[in-house]
Write a protein that holds these residues in place. Structure first.
Motif, PDB file in Angstrom:
ATOM      1  N   ASP A  44       0.856  -1.193   0.000  1.00  0.00           N
ATOM      2  CA  ASP A  44       0.000   0.000   0.000  1.00  0.00           C
ATOM      3  C   ASP A  44       0.890   1.240   0.000  1.00  0.00           C
ATOM      4  O   ASP A  44       1.807   1.350   0.825  1.00  0.00           O
ATOM      5  CB  ASP A  44      -0.894   0.025   1.240  1.00  0.00           C
ATOM      6  N   ILE A  45       0.596   2.167  -0.914  1.00  0.00           N
ATOM      7  CA  ILE A  45       1.410   3.379  -1.069  1.00  0.00           C
ATOM      8  C   ILE A  45       0.495   4.585  -0.949  1.00  0.00           C
ATOM      9  O   ILE A  45      -0.486   4.711  -1.691  1.00  0.00           O
ATOM     10  CB  ILE A  45       2.128   3.366  -2.433  1.00  0.00           C
ATOM     11  N   SER A  46       0.813   5.479  -0.002  1.00  0.00           N
ATOM     12  CA  SER A  46      -0.077   6.618   0.234  1.00  0.00           C
ATOM     13  C   SER A  46       0.704   7.794   0.789  1.00  0.00           C
ATOM     14  O   SER A  46       1.908   7.711   1.039  1.00  0.00           O
ATOM     15  CB  SER A  46      -1.194   6.227   1.213  1.00  0.00           C
ATOM     16  N   ALA A  59      -0.855  11.830  -6.051  1.00  0.00           N
ATOM     17  CA  ALA A  59      -0.728  11.675  -7.496  1.00  0.00           C
ATOM     18  C   ALA A  59       0.118  10.444  -7.807  1.00  0.00           C
ATOM     19  O   ALA A  59       0.780   9.882  -6.924  1.00  0.00           O
ATOM     20  CB  ALA A  59      -0.100  12.924  -8.108  1.00  0.00           C
ATOM     21  N   ALA A  60       0.115  10.028  -9.062  1.00  0.00           N
ATOM     22  CA  ALA A  60       0.906   8.865  -9.466  1.00  0.00           C
ATOM     23  C   ALA A  60       2.379   9.099  -9.152  1.00  0.00           C
ATOM     24  O   ALA A  60       2.935  10.152  -9.475  1.00  0.00           O
ATOM     25  CB  ALA A  60       0.722   8.596 -10.953  1.00  0.00           C
ATOM     26  N   PRO A  61       3.030   8.147  -8.502  1.00  0.00           N
ATOM     27  CA  PRO A  61       4.459   8.315  -8.171  1.00  0.00           C
ATOM     28  C   PRO A  61       5.325   8.476  -9.410  1.00  0.00           C
ATOM     29  O   PRO A  61       5.049   7.906 -10.467  1.00  0.00           O
ATOM     30  CB  PRO A  61       4.788   7.010  -7.434  1.00  0.00           C
ATOM     31  N   LYS A  62       6.403   9.244  -9.258  1.00  0.00           N
ATOM     32  CA  LYS A  62       7.377   9.396 -10.336  1.00  0.00           C
ATOM     33  C   LYS A  62       8.224   8.140 -10.487  1.00  0.00           C
ATOM     34  O   LYS A  62       8.692   7.811 -11.588  1.00  0.00           O
ATOM     35  CB  LYS A  62       8.285  10.599 -10.070  1.00  0.00           C
ATOM     36  N   ALA A  63       8.446   7.437  -9.366  1.00  0.00           N
ATOM     37  CA  ALA A  63       9.257   6.226  -9.411  1.00  0.00           C
ATOM     38  C   ALA A  63       8.783   5.267  -8.325  1.00  0.00           C
ATOM     39  O   ALA A  63       8.382   5.680  -7.238  1.00  0.00           O
ATOM     40  CB  ALA A  63      10.732   6.555  -9.221  1.00  0.00           C
ATOM     41  N   PHE A  64       8.841   3.973  -8.648  1.00  0.00           N
ATOM     42  CA  PHE A  64       8.552   2.908  -7.692  1.00  0.00           C
ATOM     43  C   PHE A  64       9.464   1.746  -8.069  1.00  0.00           C
ATOM     44  O   PHE A  64       9.372   1.214  -9.184  1.00  0.00           O
ATOM     45  CB  PHE A  64       7.082   2.503  -7.748  1.00  0.00           C
ATOM     46  N   THR A  65      10.362   1.381  -7.158  1.00  0.00           N
ATOM     47  CA  THR A  65      11.397   0.399  -7.490  1.00  0.00           C
ATOM     48  C   THR A  65      11.561  -0.628  -6.386  1.00  0.00           C
ATOM     49  O   THR A  65      11.138  -0.434  -5.247  1.00  0.00           O
ATOM     50  CB  THR A  65      12.753   1.090  -7.716  1.00  0.00           C
ATOM     51  N   VAL A  66      12.219  -1.733  -6.743  1.00  0.00           N
ATOM     52  CA  VAL A  66      12.695  -2.701  -5.760  1.00  0.00           C
ATOM     53  C   VAL A  66      14.154  -2.978  -6.079  1.00  0.00           C
ATOM     54  O   VAL A  66      14.535  -3.115  -7.245  1.00  0.00           O
ATOM     55  CB  VAL A  66      11.860  -3.995  -5.770  1.00  0.00           C
ATOM     56  N   LYS A  80      -1.515   0.300  -9.133  1.00  0.00           N
ATOM     57  CA  LYS A  80      -2.943   0.392  -9.424  1.00  0.00           C
ATOM     58  C   LYS A  80      -3.571   1.422  -8.486  1.00  0.00           C
ATOM     59  O   LYS A  80      -3.226   1.483  -7.303  1.00  0.00           O
ATOM     60  CB  LYS A  80      -3.629  -0.963  -9.220  1.00  0.00           C
ATOM     61  N   PRO A  81      -4.515   2.229  -8.985  1.00  0.00           N
ATOM     62  CA  PRO A  81      -5.193   3.189  -8.096  1.00  0.00           C
ATOM     63  C   PRO A  81      -5.925   2.477  -6.965  1.00  0.00           C
ATOM     64  O   PRO A  81      -6.460   1.379  -7.137  1.00  0.00           O
ATOM     65  CB  PRO A  81      -6.177   3.901  -9.033  1.00  0.00           C
ATOM     66  N   ALA A  82      -5.932   3.105  -5.801  1.00  0.00           N
ATOM     67  CA  ALA A  82      -6.595   2.536  -4.630  1.00  0.00           C
ATOM     68  C   ALA A  82      -7.074   3.668  -3.737  1.00  0.00           C
ATOM     69  O   ALA A  82      -6.714   4.836  -3.931  1.00  0.00           O
ATOM     70  CB  ALA A  82      -5.640   1.623  -3.870  1.00  0.00           C
ATOM     71  N   ALA A  83      -7.891   3.324  -2.766  1.00  0.00           N
ATOM     72  CA  ALA A  83      -8.327   4.274  -1.743  1.00  0.00           C
ATOM     73  C   ALA A  83      -7.764   3.820  -0.405  1.00  0.00           C
ATOM     74  O   ALA A  83      -8.013   2.682   0.023  1.00  0.00           O
ATOM     75  CB  ALA A  83      -9.844   4.363  -1.685  1.00  0.00           C
ATOM     76  N   ILE A  84      -6.994   4.672   0.238  1.00  0.00           N
ATOM     77  CA  ILE A  84      -6.430   4.384   1.554  1.00  0.00           C
ATOM     78  C   ILE A  84      -6.751   5.555   2.469  1.00  0.00           C
ATOM     79  O   ILE A  84      -6.525   6.707   2.110  1.00  0.00           O
ATOM     80  CB  ILE A  84      -4.903   4.163   1.469  1.00  0.00           C
ATOM     81  N   MET A  85      -7.338   5.251   3.615  1.00  0.00           N
ATOM     82  CA  MET A  85      -7.818   6.284   4.535  1.00  0.00           C
ATOM     83  C   MET A  85      -8.795   7.218   3.812  1.00  0.00           C
ATOM     84  O   MET A  85      -8.854   8.416   4.095  1.00  0.00           O
ATOM     85  CB  MET A  85      -6.658   7.073   5.151  1.00  0.00           C
ATOM     86  N   GLY A  86      -9.520   6.669   2.858  1.00  0.00           N
ATOM     87  CA  GLY A  86     -10.558   7.417   2.165  1.00  0.00           C
ATOM     88  C   GLY A  86     -10.064   8.369   1.101  1.00  0.00           C
ATOM     89  O   GLY A  86     -10.853   9.151   0.557  1.00  0.00           O
ATOM     90  N   ARG A  87      -8.782   8.316   0.757  1.00  0.00           N
ATOM     91  CA  ARG A  87      -8.246   9.233  -0.243  1.00  0.00           C
ATOM     92  C   ARG A  87      -7.496   8.468  -1.340  1.00  0.00           C
ATOM     93  O   ARG A  87      -7.168   7.287  -1.207  1.00  0.00           O
ATOM     94  CB  ARG A  87      -7.293  10.247   0.429  1.00  0.00           C
ATOM     95  N   GLN A  91      -1.741   0.879  -4.953  1.00  0.00           N
ATOM     96  CA  GLN A  91      -1.377  -0.452  -4.497  1.00  0.00           C
ATOM     97  C   GLN A  91      -0.556  -1.141  -5.571  1.00  0.00           C
ATOM     98  O   GLN A  91      -0.668  -0.822  -6.764  1.00  0.00           O
ATOM     99  CB  GLN A  91      -2.616  -1.291  -4.180  1.00  0.00           C
ATOM    100  N   ALA A  92       0.260  -2.084  -5.137  1.00  0.00           N
ATOM    101  CA  ALA A  92       1.068  -2.856  -6.070  1.00  0.00           C
ATOM    102  C   ALA A  92       1.192  -4.280  -5.552  1.00  0.00           C
ATOM    103  O   ALA A  92       1.097  -4.529  -4.346  1.00  0.00           O
ATOM    104  CB  ALA A  92       2.458  -2.233  -6.243  1.00  0.00           C
ATOM    105  N   ALA A  93       1.399  -5.194  -6.471  1.00  0.00           N
ATOM    106  CA  ALA A  93       1.637  -6.593  -6.123  1.00  0.00           C
ATOM    107  C   ALA A  93       3.022  -6.983  -6.623  1.00  0.00           C
ATOM    108  O   ALA A  93       3.424  -6.602  -7.723  1.00  0.00           O
ATOM    109  CB  ALA A  93       0.571  -7.492  -6.736  1.00  0.00           C
ATOM    110  N   PHE A  94       3.728  -7.747  -5.804  1.00  0.00           N
ATOM    111  CA  PHE A  94       5.076  -8.194  -6.176  1.00  0.00           C
ATOM    112  C   PHE A  94       5.267  -9.604  -5.659  1.00  0.00           C
ATOM    113  O   PHE A  94       5.016  -9.884  -4.488  1.00  0.00           O
ATOM    114  CB  PHE A  94       6.136  -7.264  -5.573  1.00  0.00           C
TER     115      PHE A  94
END
Length: 256
Positions: A44-46, A59-66, A80-87, A91-94
């Motif tokens: 979960d990313i927020s 907004a959509a992150p500029k970078a997301f890495t592992v 993928k867009p998601a709602a966390i704490m109502g905003r 989310q991502a799956a790995f």
């Protein structure tokens, strides 16, 4: 008239308190993978106030890495867009396929905070250990700013003391201010008053800070600095707050 002034001051103080508690967040389903059934990891990313459980649109992150064994993989396509704490959040799956220490990192788009009249960029990361491997957890990723753990960042109990070093442009930050908050997901912790929402510690001359974690759960450590560069907004140059954010899980010991 006096009541109106007092009410206005209270609202202003509330806004300032909330503005000081922004945290970029990256929370995996678990910080340690020991069985194959847990290898399909959800993250979960927020951008939120984690102790108060107040979300903000991200907004959509500029970078997301592992990063694993010094090799970095771009994961933006998995967001993928998601709602966390109502905003608005992400989310991502790995899928973890082999033993290792996986460092996940997010660089967000700059967020303008009207209450502080500045932009905020929080470089957030978390670390997941899998299938018995624990090598490389103290390696820096080379982010603009980051917290490098000096305490092993997984397999820790609540009550442990965590130590980290704050880096900016790859160099330690003497006297860096580090804000600390619990992800109060169950809303089970009620601060006595606003002073208790965000804990604050200072790094030493080597950029090293320490914090004793009081209860189990996910804890965020955010080291804040001001960027040399500014961002222009409506014809005016605005300062930029850089946050090095690290999220770690601390567990309660199990009893038989």
């Amino acid at each position: 008239m006096w009541k109106i002034i007092c009410a206005s001051l209270a609202l202003l103080l509330c806004a300032v308190t909330q503005a000081e508690a922004h945290f970029g967040m990256i929370i995996p389903a678990t910080a340690t993978v020991t069985e194959k059934k847990d290898a399909d990891l959800k993250l979960d990313i927020s951008f939120s106030h984690p102790m108060e459980m107040q979300g903000m649109d991200m907004a959509a992150p500029k970078a997301f890495t592992v990063t694993l064994n010094g090799k970095t993989e771009d994961l933006r396509a998995s967001l993928k867009p998601a709602a966390i704490m109502g905003r608005k959040a992400w989310q991502a799956a790995f899928k973890i396929q082999k033993p290792g220490v996986y460092q996940f990192a997010v660089e967000p788009a700059p967020y303008f905070e009207p209450a502080e009249d500045c932009y905020i960029i929080h470089y957030a990361k978390t670390i997941v250990a899998a299938f018995g491997d624990e090598e490389g957890w103290d390696e820096a990723l080379g982010l603009k700013t980051e917290i490098v753990p000096l305490t092993r960042p997984f397999g820790n109990y609540a009550g442990n003391v965590f130590q980290g070093r704050v880096l900016l442009d790859g160099k330690p930050v003497p006297g860096a201010e580090v804000e600390v908050e619990s992800y109060n997901k169950t809303r089970g912790h009620v601060p006595p008053n606003d002073y208790f929402v965000t804990q604050v510690v200072k790094a030493d001359e080597n950029g090293v800070f320490s914090y004793g974690v009081p209860w189990a759960g996910w804890w965020g450590f955010a080291a804040l600095n001001t960027a040399k560069e500014k961002i222009t907004r409506e014809g005016q140059d605005k300062p930029v707050e850089l946050g090095a954010v690290l999220w770690l899980e601390f567990a309660a010991p199990q009893t038989r």
